[in-house]
Design a protein around this motif. Structure first.
Motif, mmCIF file in Angstrom:
data_model
loop_
_atom_site.group_PDB
_atom_site.id
_atom_site.type_symbol
_atom_site.label_atom_id
_atom_site.label_comp_id
_atom_site.label_asym_id
_atom_site.label_seq_id
_atom_site.Cartn_x
_atom_site.Cartn_y
_atom_site.Cartn_z
ATOM 1 N N THR A 181 -0.562 -5.830 0.706
ATOM 2 C CA THR A 181 0.730 -6.233 1.303
ATOM 3 C C THR A 181 0.013 -5.808 3.119
ATOM 4 O O THR A 181 -1.171 -6.409 3.457
ATOM 5 C CB THR A 181 -0.289 -4.702 1.514
ATOM 6 N N SER A 182 0.779 -5.655 3.836
ATOM 7 C CA SER A 182 0.111 -6.049 5.265
ATOM 8 C C SER A 182 0.453 -4.679 6.471
ATOM 9 O O SER A 182 2.443 -5.619 6.839
ATOM 10 C CB SER A 182 0.668 -7.311 5.225
ATOM 11 N N THR A 183 0.595 -3.659 6.316
ATOM 12 C CA THR A 183 -0.019 -2.666 5.609
ATOM 13 C C THR A 183 0.504 -1.617 4.956
ATOM 14 O O THR A 183 1.751 -1.547 4.766
ATOM 15 C CB THR A 183 -1.249 -2.151 6.968
ATOM 16 N N THR A 184 0.258 -1.281 3.945
ATOM 17 C CA THR A 184 -0.106 0.710 3.731
ATOM 18 C C THR A 184 -0.483 1.012 4.195
ATOM 19 O O THR A 184 -1.605 1.024 4.661
ATOM 20 C CB THR A 184 -1.230 -0.089 1.926
ATOM 21 N N LEU A 185 -0.196 2.170 4.669
ATOM 22 C CA LEU A 185 0.027 3.338 5.904
ATOM 23 C C LEU A 185 -0.881 4.468 4.717
ATOM 24 O O LEU A 185 -0.459 5.168 4.121
ATOM 25 C CB LEU A 185 1.369 4.030 6.152
ATOM 26 N N ILE A 186 -1.937 4.817 5.222
ATOM 27 C CA ILE A 186 -3.303 4.926 5.131
ATOM 28 C C ILE A 186 -3.174 7.028 5.535
ATOM 29 O O ILE A 186 -3.572 7.254 4.996
ATOM 30 C CB ILE A 186 -5.152 4.741 5.000
ATOM 31 N N THR A 187 -2.059 6.646 6.682
ATOM 32 C CA THR A 187 -2.524 7.995 7.771
ATOM 33 C C THR A 187 -0.667 8.844 6.769
ATOM 34 O O THR A 187 -1.124 9.673 7.046
ATOM 35 C CB THR A 187 -1.477 7.568 8.769
ATOM 36 N N THR A 188 -0.204 7.959 6.235
ATOM 37 C CA THR A 188 1.642 8.932 5.826
ATOM 38 C C THR A 188 1.650 9.296 4.029
ATOM 39 O O THR A 188 2.232 9.328 4.112
ATOM 40 C CB THR A 188 2.250 9.012 6.607
ATOM 41 N N ASN A 189 0.695 8.383 3.452
ATOM 42 C CA ASN A 189 0.786 7.797 2.165
ATOM 43 C C ASN A 189 0.219 8.874 1.645
ATOM 44 O O ASN A 189 -1.479 8.925 2.499
ATOM 45 C CB ASN A 189 0.785 6.921 1.656
ATOM 46 N N ASP A 190 0.419 9.907 0.728
ATOM 47 C CA ASP A 190 -0.367 10.098 0.067
ATOM 48 C C ASP A 190 -1.613 9.536 -1.270
ATOM 49 O O ASP A 190 -1.079 8.619 -1.737
ATOM 50 C CB ASP A 190 -0.432 11.445 -1.270
ATOM 51 N N PRO A 191 -3.147 8.989 -0.562
ATOM 52 C CA PRO A 191 -4.168 8.734 -0.726
ATOM 53 C C PRO A 191 -3.886 8.849 -2.520
ATOM 54 O O PRO A 191 -3.985 7.736 -3.339
ATOM 55 C CB PRO A 191 -5.339 9.215 -0.708
ATOM 56 N N VAL A 192 -3.348 10.344 -3.343
ATOM 57 C CA VAL A 192 -3.285 9.890 -4.505
ATOM 58 C C VAL A 192 -2.705 9.211 -5.346
ATOM 59 O O VAL A 192 -2.683 8.186 -5.662
ATOM 60 C CB VAL A 192 -3.119 11.674 -5.070
ATOM 61 N N LYS A 193 -1.079 8.822 -4.746
ATOM 62 C CA LYS A 193 -0.335 8.034 -4.669
ATOM 63 C C LYS A 193 -0.545 7.013 -3.973
ATOM 64 O O LYS A 193 -0.291 5.482 -5.242
ATOM 65 C CB LYS A 193 1.282 8.419 -4.005
ATOM 66 N N ILE A 194 -1.349 6.301 -3.667
ATOM 67 C CA ILE A 194 -2.063 5.068 -3.150
ATOM 68 C C ILE A 194 -2.727 4.593 -4.803
ATOM 69 O O ILE A 194 -2.450 3.565 -4.988
ATOM 70 C CB ILE A 194 -2.545 4.927 -1.624
ATOM 71 N N ALA A 195 -3.386 5.799 -4.750
ATOM 72 C CA ALA A 195 -4.242 5.082 -5.465
ATOM 73 C C ALA A 195 -3.886 4.644 -7.103
ATOM 74 O O ALA A 195 -4.139 3.869 -8.228
ATOM 75 C CB ALA A 195 -5.335 5.945 -5.806
ATOM 76 N N GLU A 196 -2.812 5.692 -7.548
ATOM 77 C CA GLU A 196 -2.234 4.983 -8.538
ATOM 78 C C GLU A 196 -0.669 4.449 -8.803
ATOM 79 O O GLU A 196 -1.084 3.209 -9.582
ATOM 80 C CB GLU A 196 -1.526 7.187 -9.513
#
Lengths: 392, 211
Positions: A78-93
């Motif tokens: 990705t370029s980029t994945t929004l670590i600020t506004t996404n739930d980190p749990v959902k990114i992890a999954e």
């Protein structure tokens, strides 16, 4: 050394024809472009994440999952994945799921986004962008490494005994890059974790990025992950090529002059002198990018922006032919030529798994608390694991 | 002999420009006062007209050309700043504001600033107070009390005879010189990439047990 492309996923009117693709056409063209990248021998395809028109890729793992099913070798990022506004749990999954489906051909680049209102749309405050990036990533980092997580922080509802699922493939989290155009805090964050640092240098002069990357390299060494020249650096790039230089200039100029980011501003000549954008023959592109390591040191990943400003798909695919067949093979040779042996390649799933196995067989790792090998893959007991084969 | 560095930014558009003329007079007055105090002064003068296209390009692309970058660096690392704009439509000129918009929000914090403006009639005098002074206050600059407005008539026989332009220039220059003389800005430029807090402080309780 990895070479690839990254896409913003913009829907921009072709200034030479007045034609605007539909969202359907643009999404399908991103797939075709990724498939072409694999066909011409590139290593990486990365997509942006946006939540507003004129951009289409709001759901990167859906797109990358589809591409994963139709490619065999390409690394999806990705370029980029929004670590600020996404739930980190959902990114992890989401990315662990993608990792399994893609047999490990996945990494991810964290970023903070380029659209101010995306923060309030997702209930966040842009003034806390750095704090969000730091805390959310701290949680993501744990979710991928600890089976069961207790958590409380400032920005997310607390977790008690939470396990994100699926566990990372083979217990190996996706490699993470941190993207930034100007924030020293993000270079520091990448250095702190020993993650990669991607300087998206395509719109700004190199002097700024030389300092930012130098800071990352120094801090990478400071935090004990290796020497400064072993830090994992990625750079952006941008090119338009034709066999004859003047043909490239003539064909690209209307796209440059009307491009969303820099159109109606500096001349193409000034902009190409001041940024990595190269418009000319394949040899000119080779010359420009071969000189990158003189400024930034030996690095690990070079991504090119090739499909923006309303360029039609047919033209983009022709550009990828030139990139893959005439430019990248030469750059691979030149970069490999006098690269010191101790400078690593960019980590892949295979290399990270190998490092983990080596560490465990040496008794360094704490096998008792290792994450989820029993359910996430068979590689630890069977070196012929599908995930290992697929990435070799 | 101590030394200081002053930058002068003038947004006059005609050449020769009365804004440049006022800027030079303000710089001369400041330098003369500093020399009395045995302080050596270097002065860099920038006419925004010379870099107007680059200012616009920076607004559009987000980065300065090399030449504009040098101007911005010189201005923001000076010990004192003299700014002069013509008054257009009741305020500083658009070009002047465009240049100021390119500066990092913190980069003029604590900067001693002397303001000047030019205009056709003395009835524009207070534009300095209601438009330009709030601009620099917002940027946390330290603006000297005397701002100098030069109307066209000030350059001739219809000038204010009770409070003459030369007297106002001299008073303003003295006020700026006093702040510049104690400035420590130019020997210690701020690194824009310097972290203001350590990363472990940012992480706080979320410091991982293992990396």
């Amino acid at each position: 050394m990895q070479f690839g492309i990254f896409s913003v996923g913009d829907v921009t009117t072709d200034p030479t024809t007045g034609y605007t693709v539909t969202e359907y056409e643009r999404i399908k063209s991103m797939v075709a472009i990724a498939q072409k990248a694999e066909e011409v021998g590139l290593d990486v395809f990365a997509t942006g994440e946006h939540h507003n028109p004129p951009f289409v890729p709001s759901s990167p793992t859906t797109l990358l999952g589809f591409i994963a099913a139709t490619t065999k070798r390409l690394i999806l990022s990705t370029s980029t994945t929004l670590i600020t506004t996404n739930d980190p749990v959902k990114i992890a999954e989401d990315f662990a799921m993608l990792q399994h489906l893609a047999d490990g051909r996945v990494d991810v680049m964290m970023g903070r986004g380029n659209t101010g209102p995306v923060y309030p749309w997702f209930g966040k405050d842009i003034r806390q962008g750095i704090e969000l990036a730091v805390e959310n990533y701290a949680l993501l980092h744990r979710l991928w490494r600890e089976d069961v997580v207790d958590w409380s922080g400032r920005f997310r509802t607390p977790l008690q005994g939470f396990q994100s699922t699926p566990r990372p493939l083979d217990g190996v989290p996706p490699f993470v890059w941190h993207g930034s155009i100007r924030s020293p805090e993000i270079a520091e964050q990448a250095a702190y974790y020993g993650d990669g640092f991607f300087a998206n240098n395509i719109f700004w002069p190199k002097e700024h990025y030389m300092r930012l990357i130098s800071l990352y390299r120094q801090r990478f060494e400071h935090y004990g992950h290796g020497t400064a020249d072993q830090a994992i650096v990625g750079l952006g790039g941008q090119a338009f090529m034709r066999k004859n230089s003047q043909d490239a200039v003539n064909e690209f100029r209307p796209y440059f002059d009307n491009a969303p980011v820099y159109g109606h501003g500096p001349s193409m000549e000034d902009f190409t002198a001041q940024t990595p954008l190269t418009v000319g023959s394949p040899q000119e592109v080779i010359d420009k990018y071969a000189s990158m390591r003189d400024s930034f040191g030996d690095y690990q990943r070079q991504l090119f922006l090739m499909d923006h400003a309303g360029l039609p798909l047919k033209t983009v695919l022709e550009q990828l032919d030139l990139l893959g067949e005439e430019v990248v093979p030469v750059l691979r040779r030149e970069f490999a030529a006098d690269r010191p042996a101790h400078v690593p390649d960019a980590p892949t799933h295979a290399s990270l798994l190998q490092a983990k196995l080596t560490q465990q067989s040496a008794g360094i790792g704490s096998a008792g608390s290792a994450t989820g090998e029993s359910v996430s893959g068979s590689a630890l007991v069977d070196a012929s694991s599908p995930s290992v084969k697929a990435v070799e | 002999m101590a030394s200081r560095r002053i930058s002068v930014v003038t947004a006059g558009l005609s050449q020769p420009s009365s804004s440049r003329l006022l800027a030079d007079r303000l710089a001369d007055a400041t330098v003369a006062r500093l020399r009395l105090d045995q302080i050596d002064v270097a002065v860099d003068v920038f006419e925004l007209r010379d870099i107007a296209t680059e200012v616009t390009n920076n607004l559009l692309t987000g980065f300065p050309s090399p030449a504009l970058g040098r101007v911005i660096d010189t201005v923001t690392t000076a010990d004192g700043l003299i700014v002069v704009s013509p008054i257009f439509t009741s305020s500083y000129s658009g070009l002047f504001k465009s240049f100021v918009d390119l500066l990092e929000p913190q980069s003029l914090s604590g900067m001693p600033v002397l303001m000047g403006a030019t205009g056709g009639t003395p009835r524009h005098s207070l534009a300095l107070e209601y438009s330009m002074r709030p601009l620099f206050t917002y940027l946390h600059a330290i603006v000297v009390p005397t701002a100098v407005f030069a109307a066209t008539a000030d350059w001739g026989t219809e000038a204010d005879v009770a409070n003459t332009l030369p007297a106002r220039i001299e008073r303003a220059g003295a006020e700026l010189a006093e702040l510049v003389s104690v400035s420590t800005r130019s020997p210690s430029p701020v690194d824009p990439l310097a972290l203001t807090t350590s990363f472990t402080d940012l992480l706080g309780e979320h410091t991982p047990r293992s990396k």
